[in-house]
Design a protein around this motif. Sequence first.
Motif, short mmCIF file in Angstrom:
data_model
loop_
_atom_site.label_atom_id
_atom_site.label_comp_id
_atom_site.label_asym_id
_atom_site.label_seq_id
_atom_site.Cartn_x
_atom_site.Cartn_y
_atom_site.Cartn_z
N ASN A 37 -23.21 27.40 111.19
CA ASN A 37 -23.75 26.03 111.21
C ASN A 37 -25.17 25.98 110.66
O ASN A 37 -25.54 25.03 109.98
N LYS B 163 -24.87 26.19 106.93
CA LYS B 163 -24.45 24.89 106.39
C LYS B 163 -25.64 23.95 106.27
O LYS B 163 -25.81 23.28 105.25
N LYS C 49 -17.91 21.75 94.79
CA LYS C 49 -16.51 21.98 95.19
C LYS C 49 -16.36 23.35 95.86
O LYS C 49 -15.72 23.47 96.90
N PHE D 180 -16.47 25.95 103.28
CA PHE D 180 -16.66 25.54 104.66
C PHE D 180 -15.47 24.81 105.25
O PHE D 180 -15.30 24.80 106.46
N THR D 181 -14.60 24.25 104.44
CA THR D 181 -13.38 23.65 104.99
C THR D 181 -12.34 24.74 105.28
O THR D 181 -11.51 24.58 106.15
N LYS D 182 -12.42 25.84 104.54
CA LYS D 182 -11.49 26.96 104.74
C LYS D 182 -12.21 28.13 105.41
O LYS D 182 -11.84 29.28 105.22
N GLN D 183 -13.20 27.83 106.19
CA GLN D 183 -14.07 28.83 106.78
C GLN D 183 -13.31 29.91 107.55
O GLN D 183 -13.66 31.08 107.48
N SER D 184 -12.26 29.55 108.24
CA SER D 184 -11.52 30.53 109.04
C SER D 184 -10.84 31.58 108.17
O SER D 184 -10.57 32.69 108.63
N LYS E 150 -27.13 22.37 102.87
CA LYS E 150 -27.23 20.92 102.71
C LYS E 150 -28.66 20.51 102.35
O LYS E 150 -28.88 19.70 101.45
N ASN F 240 -17.96 23.22 99.33
CA ASN F 240 -17.13 22.44 100.25
C ASN F 240 -15.85 23.18 100.62
O ASN F 240 -15.45 23.20 101.79
N ASP F 241 -15.21 23.81 99.64
CA ASP F 241 -14.00 24.59 99.90
C ASP F 241 -14.28 25.73 100.88
O ASP F 241 -13.48 26.01 101.77
#
Length: 153
Positions: A4, A7, A39, A45-49, A11, A42-43
């Motif tokens: 976090n 991130k 992109k 952190f959306t697919k962080q796991s 940002k 963003n990818d």
Amino acid sequence: MQVNKLKDFIKENSSLIYEFINSEVLKGVGRIHPDYFEKIVNDMFTKQSELNISEDNLNPNIFPYFIFTQVEGKGKLDYTSLRVETIKFDEIDKESSVYYNYARFSLKDDSFYIDLMQSKIGGMPIDEDIVKFTKRIPIKSSALEEFISKNKD
């Protein structure tokens, strides 16, 4: 640094990170398009796991290199995808003067590597991909933070 916090750092400093990548990381290689940079981030952190994030990768100074290892979820980009809208490799293409099918990105030994790889000969797949050219870019331990403090308004 925690995910976090990273991130928030990204940002807060995304435009400077983008500038750093083009002026320092890809110096003598090419340029990444701003929309494609956004992109990839963003990818990530959306697919962080699904990511292989360790404490080393969470270091803000490593991040501008690490994101390339996450391109297309596999750290490689096909030759046909290397263009102005993504990553333009005009300088490395001139330097290498080789035929290749894709670029592979990796981190090892405090360096960022861009390998230009060949996976086919005459349209036929080969048993093992061939490294046609390698560009080694040393990772400077505090370069991004220095760049940001020097260029922040």
